[in-house]
Write a protein that holds these residues in place. Structure first.
Motif, PDB file in Angstrom:
ATOM      1  N   ILE A 238      22.390 -55.396 -17.828  1.00  0.00           N
ATOM      2  CA  ILE A 238      21.653 -55.063 -18.690  1.00  0.00           C
ATOM      3  C   ILE A 238      21.910 -54.007 -20.004  1.00  0.00           C
ATOM      4  CG2 ILE A 238      18.990 -53.911 -18.830  1.00  0.00           C
ATOM      5  CD1 ILE A 238      18.198 -55.054 -17.238  1.00  0.00           C
ATOM      6  N   ASP A 239      22.589 -53.397 -19.127  1.00  0.00           N
ATOM      7  CA  ASP A 239      23.291 -52.250 -19.673  1.00  0.00           C
ATOM      8  C   ASP A 239      24.233 -52.914 -20.687  1.00  0.00           C
ATOM      9  OD1 ASP A 239      21.796 -50.230 -18.344  1.00  0.00           O
ATOM     10  OD2 ASP A 239      23.590 -49.901 -17.186  1.00  0.00           O
ATOM     11  N   ASN A 240      25.167 -54.263 -20.585  1.00  0.00           N
ATOM     12  CA  ASN A 240      26.089 -54.803 -21.101  1.00  0.00           C
ATOM     13  C   ASN A 240      24.781 -55.676 -22.395  1.00  0.00           C
ATOM     14  OD1 ASN A 240      27.930 -53.008 -19.714  1.00  0.00           O
ATOM     15  ND2 ASN A 240      28.382 -54.713 -18.289  1.00  0.00           N
ATOM     16  N   GLY A 241      24.140 -55.700 -22.576  1.00  0.00           N
ATOM     17  CA  GLY A 241      23.417 -55.903 -23.163  1.00  0.00           C
ATOM     18  C   GLY A 241      23.535 -58.141 -23.214  1.00  0.00           C
ATOM     19  N   ASP A 242      23.957 -57.880 -21.690  1.00  0.00           N
ATOM     20  CA  ASP A 242      23.968 -60.158 -20.975  1.00  0.00           C
ATOM     21  C   ASP A 242      22.929 -60.582 -21.164  1.00  0.00           C
ATOM     22  OD1 ASP A 242      25.242 -61.945 -21.289  1.00  0.00           O
ATOM     23  OD2 ASP A 242      26.291 -61.454 -19.736  1.00  0.00           O
ATOM     24  N   TRP A 243      21.936 -60.410 -21.857  1.00  0.00           N
ATOM     25  CA  TRP A 243      20.386 -61.179 -21.846  1.00  0.00           C
ATOM     26  C   TRP A 243      20.802 -62.406 -21.280  1.00  0.00           C
ATOM     27  CZ3 TRP A 243      17.911 -56.981 -21.170  1.00  0.00           C
ATOM     28  CH2 TRP A 243      17.937 -55.878 -21.633  1.00  0.00           C
ATOM     29  N   ASP A 244      21.193 -63.068 -21.938  1.00  0.00           N
ATOM     30  CA  ASP A 244      21.867 -64.762 -21.115  1.00  0.00           C
ATOM     31  C   ASP A 244      21.941 -65.241 -19.877  1.00  0.00           C
ATOM     32  OD1 ASP A 244      21.376 -65.856 -24.488  1.00  0.00           O
ATOM     33  OD2 ASP A 244      23.900 -66.081 -24.621  1.00  0.00           O
TER      34      ASP A 244
ATOM     35  N   ASP B  13      20.827 -54.220 -13.431  1.00  0.00           N
ATOM     36  CA  ASP B  13      21.788 -52.736 -14.540  1.00  0.00           C
ATOM     37  C   ASP B  13      22.286 -53.291 -14.938  1.00  0.00           C
ATOM     38  OD1 ASP B  13      19.047 -52.348 -13.678  1.00  0.00           O
ATOM     39  OD2 ASP B  13      19.867 -50.667 -11.530  1.00  0.00           O
ATOM     40  N   GLU B  14      23.882 -53.656 -14.375  1.00  0.00           N
ATOM     41  CA  GLU B  14      25.093 -53.670 -15.405  1.00  0.00           C
ATOM     42  C   GLU B  14      24.787 -55.015 -16.526  1.00  0.00           C
ATOM     43  OE1 GLU B  14      27.815 -52.578 -11.723  1.00  0.00           O
ATOM     44  OE2 GLU B  14      27.725 -54.767 -12.013  1.00  0.00           O
TER      45      GLU B  14
END
Length: 93
Positions: free
Chosen positions: A10-16, A7-8
């Protein structure tokens, strides 16, 4: 430092990193896990559950063909201890 949750990430946009975490995910194993695994985990994880409820869940798992080894793993005890403790409803724990 603790590892960020999905969840964290995803919230931070760390898709890699999200992708890396799921690369080794075994969908077949996750989807086809017996319901008795879930029952035992829930029953064992709740300190308010009486022993007879856990004993009922173990009996259901055994009826589904779950091994004593697997039951021990789910309950955090050895195979022998699981069998000794839950093999018969009349045996005291």
């Amino acid at each position: 430092m603790t590892r960020p949750t999905i969840d964290e990430l995803i919230d931070n946009g760390d898709w890699d990193e999200v992708a890396r975490r799921f690369e080794g995910f075994d969908v077949e194993r996750a989807v086809h896990r017996p319901i008795s695994d879930w029952w035992l985990r829930c029953a064992a994880g709740d300190p308010k559950n009486p022993d007879d409820l856990l004993r009922t869940k173990v009996a259901a798992a055994r009826a589904d063909g779950v091994s004593w080894q697997r039951i021990g793993e789910l309950l955090g005890v050895s195979e022998a201890e699981a069998q000794q403790r839950y093999d018969s409803p009349s045996k005291p724990s």
